[in-house]
Design an enzyme around this catalytic site. Structure first.
Site, PDB file in Angstrom:
ATOM      1  N   GLY A 142       0.980  -1.227  -0.020  1.00 25.18           N
ATOM      2  CA  GLY A 142      -0.073   0.045  -0.044  1.00 25.18           C
ATOM      3  C   GLY A 142       0.800   1.215   0.091  1.00 25.18           C
ATOM      4  N   PHE A 194       3.834   8.910   3.815  1.00 26.06           N
ATOM      5  CA  PHE A 194       5.143   9.369   3.661  1.00 26.06           C
ATOM      6  C   PHE A 194       5.875   8.490   2.721  1.00 26.06           C
ATOM      7  CE2 PHE A 194       4.354  10.972   8.018  1.00 26.06           C
ATOM      8  CZ  PHE A 194       4.230  12.100   7.721  1.00 26.06           C
ATOM      9  N   VAL A 249       4.707   1.065   1.369  1.00 24.00           N
ATOM     10  CA  VAL A 249       4.981  -0.087   2.238  1.00 24.00           C
ATOM     11  C   VAL A 249       4.879  -1.337   1.263  1.00 24.00           C
ATOM     12  CG1 VAL A 249       4.451  -1.251   4.058  1.00 24.00           C
ATOM     13  CG2 VAL A 249       3.776   1.099   4.100  1.00 24.00           C
ATOM     14  N   ASP A 271      -2.691  10.210  15.877  1.00 21.98           N
ATOM     15  CA  ASP A 271      -3.178   9.668  14.398  1.00 21.98           C
ATOM     16  C   ASP A 271      -3.869   8.320  14.674  1.00 21.98           C
ATOM     17  OD1 ASP A 271      -3.700  10.091  11.860  1.00 21.98           O
ATOM     18  OD2 ASP A 271      -1.815   9.407  11.211  1.00 21.98           O
TER      19      ASP A 271
END
Length: 672
Positions: A363, A367, A370, A481
């Site tokens: 995915g 930043f 992955v 987050d």
């Protein structure tokens, strides 16, 4: 170490002892402590060095101190072990019973140029291993130069060799492993491509490594710099260059050659006319002179401007290099401090992810992407590759390394290690096969796999993970987050909180709040005081947890428009107030047992999303409420973000059950 240099370039095995120095002190006798200590080191040190991520080890046994280092492009641990074991045997053969020890450089000759070498030193001197703090104490013990000269202009080649070695030395000092390779082509037309290598022992600081390597480069004189190849070794660092590729390093860097400037010939004088009037001659001369003067002024201006820009560029480059030094030093400090944290070579990451192939991509994060990876021993990993052009990505990298590597809990994702090599910043996590929570609860087909028992276990797991962060960990952490995509699920659907790039540390006695000018996170999960005024505390995470619980129970996103309400929170509060909470529960859970637990969970969630932070419970309270079926729960007050959509109150009173889709869902506030 003072001693006698012995060379042996012809040996029956493919490996060759290129250089050895024997100590000049007195000998030890047989069956003494020194001999038994040396035997212990010979049996253990090769294995310790080859199993180390740095391929480096120091050890002390009795009165003997030893150091072992394999070249960083070693293809496997067996080659490193064999090289060091051979070095021990060779040292004991060539320097028998020498109490002050020996230093051996063991390498492979041009028959097997890609087979890596090693360096070994041992001594009975108590200060032997202390030389890491003083590179000036490492006298040159070996130099070897190819007797054949490189073809081409000697001055150009000498300049190229020094430039290549100096750049490689800088790269090695900047690298966490203190190792670098490089090559340079297009040198003066006729000269072949040159390949270089520089390495220090990894326990040297970046500054000491660079000083050690520069001292070696400084010994390359005008004669040796035009050779077909050469190498210089001291105990703590070494350099080498050749006209052939003698290493196996996928991360080798191309260094462009800067050709020495040559003076351009002066223009020939223009022919003068005969019989031309003086004023014509004056005008014809004055115009070019004026033009030349103007041109010279322009050139001087451009040179000064360029010099100013170059200076700024050098300062920026120096600052960038200094920043990378600090980042790399941070990484090494973490590896030294944490036994289960590893620093990986970038080539290891490339091999594990098949060069970051699309097939391995899991995915795209905030930043960077992955990837799934496999280490040779069969360990599955998840690799987060941070965007190289994102300064905020470097901040997140530092944040995660400093934070999550120090946190250990069954409900937190485990950071196994990282890689910091130049612009490449990579985080290596344990691989969790069931992806993230949003993959299940927001998908109509997959949500049926999560019955109420599993969903409740996930809710409890998240709560316990947050309680650990807020109260019981070595660091007190606010996540900032928390959302379904940052809750990962292992093979047994155990919830693990991930992505600590935005996390903040707070003091244990400060639960009131902190203020920031940079609001970062995701809309829909932010507490109102944080989104509006930048105030964050543990109660910010409590709010996000409450939103998560409502989403887990309903299978709907908070950012969807629900009936007459702009989000799930207001819709859930109205249904709870009207005792119609069952209408909020995901259809996949009905009919199902645990209705009283569902109602309690909705009540707890609404307590967590109350508008005033002071009214929200702590995570300690939340875990207690989830753990007890008999504890009396307070009635929740007005939630945050309680608003009516443009549809009005009419639909609200009609009790619309469905939530319509709204594309404006999960957004981040810049900078994240």
């Amino acid at each position: 170490m003072v001693g006698v240099l012995l060379l042996l370039l012809l040996m029956p095995a493919s490996a060759t002892a290129i250089g050895i120095t024997c100590g000049s002190g007195r000998n030890y006798t047989a069956n003494t402590t020194f001999q038994s200590s040396l035997a212990v080191l010979a049996a253990t040190l090769p294995g310790n060095a080859s199993s180390s991520p740095q391929l480096f080890a120091t050890a002390t046994a009795g009165v003997v101190r030893a150091l072992a280092l394999c070249r960083r492009d070693t293809v496997n641990t067996t080659a490193c072990t064999d090289c060091l074991a051979s070095s021990f045997k060779y040292a004991q053969k060539m320097c028998p019973n020498r109490k002050t020890g020996a230093t051996v450089y063991y390498d492979y000759d041009e028959v097997n140029p890609l087979q890596p070498g090693c360096i070994l030193g041992f001594s009975g001197d108590a200060g032997f291993l202390g030389q890491a703090s003083s590179v000036t104490g490492n006298g040159t013990f070996f130099q070897y130069w190819n007797p054949v000269n490189l073809p081409g202009n000697a001055r150009v080649i000498a300049t190229a060799v020094h430039e290549l070695l100096n750049e490689t030395a800088r790269d090695a000092a900047a690298a966490p492993r203190r190792f670098a390779t490089a090559f340079m082509d297009s040198i003066g037309g006729a000269a072949p491509t040159l390949y270089s290598l520089a390495q220090c022992t990894p326990d040297l600081s970046a500054r000491d490594c660079l000083a050690c390597l520069r001292r070696l480069v400084g010994t390359v004189n005008a004669t040796n710099s035009v050779r077909m190849g050469g190498r210089i070794f001291v105990l703590r660092c070494n350099i080498r260059f050749e006209a052939f590729m003698f290493y196996d390093d996928k991360n080798t860097r191309r260094i462009p050659f800067s050709s020495p400037s040559s003076m351009a010939p002066a223009p020939a004088p223009a022919p003068t006319g005969h019989g031309i009037r003086p004023w014509v001659i004056a005008l014809s001369v004055a115009a070019p002179v004026a033009l030349v003067v103007a041109l010279c002024c322009f050139i001087v201006y451009c040179c000064r401007l360029r010099k100013r820009h170059t200076k700024k560029g050098k300062v920026a480059l120096q600052e960038k290099s200094t920043r990378q030094f600090h980042e790399d030093e941070l990484v090494w400090e973490m590896e030294a401090e944490l036994s289960e944290f590893s620093v990986y070579e970038f080539r290891q990451i490339l091999e594990a992810t098949s060069n970051f192939s699309e097939e391995n991509k899991l995915g795209e994060g905030g930043f960077g992407p992955v990837y799934k990876g496999h280490f040779p021993e069969g360990i599955e990993i998840a690799v987060k590759r941070l965007d190289s052009d994102s300064d905020q990505g470097f901040i997140e990298f530092k944040n995660e390394v400093e934070l999550i590597a120090k946190l250990q809990h069954r409900n937190l994702v485990r950071l196994m290690g990282c890689c910091s090599q130049g612009e490449e910043k990579v985080l290596v996590y344990e691989y969790l096969p069931n992806k993230s929570l949003d993959f299940f609860i927001f998908d109509e087909d997959r949500k049926v796999l999560l019955d109420w028992e599993k969903r409740l276990a996930i809710i409890v797991g998240i709560a316990e993970g947050l309680l650990y962060l807020h109260k019981h960990s070595r660091l007190r952490v606010i996540h900032r987050d928390l959302k379904p995509s940052n809750i990962l699920l292992d093979s047994t659907m155990n919830a693990k909180i991930s992505d600590f790039g935005l996390a903040k540390i707070f003091s244990s006695n400060n639960n009131e709040g902190n203020k920031t000018r940079k609001v970062v996170g995701t809309y829909g999960y932010m507490a109102p005081e944080y989104a509006s005024h930048g105030l964050f505390s543990v109660k910010s995470d409590v709010f996000s947890f409450g939103v998560l619980v409502l989403e887990i129970i309903s299978g709907k996103k908070n950012s969807h428009e629900c009936g007459a309400f702009i989000n799930l929170i207001g819709y859930a509060w109205q249904l709870f107030e009207e005792e119609r909470w069952i209408e909020l529960v995901d259809a996949a859970l009905i009919p199902s047992g645990g209705s009283s637990e569902m109602m309690r969970s909705i009540n707890i969630a609404l307590l967590c999303v109350q508008e005033d932070a002071i009214d929200r419970p702590t995570m300690l309270d939340v875990v207690a409420m989830l753990s007890s079926k008999t504890m009396t729960l307070n009635k929740p007050k007005h939630p945050a973000y309680y608003s009516i959509s443009s549809v009005g109150n009419k639909e609200a009173s009609a009790g619309t059950k469905s939530c319509s889709f709204n594309d404006v869902t999960i957004s981040t506030i810049t900078p994240r």
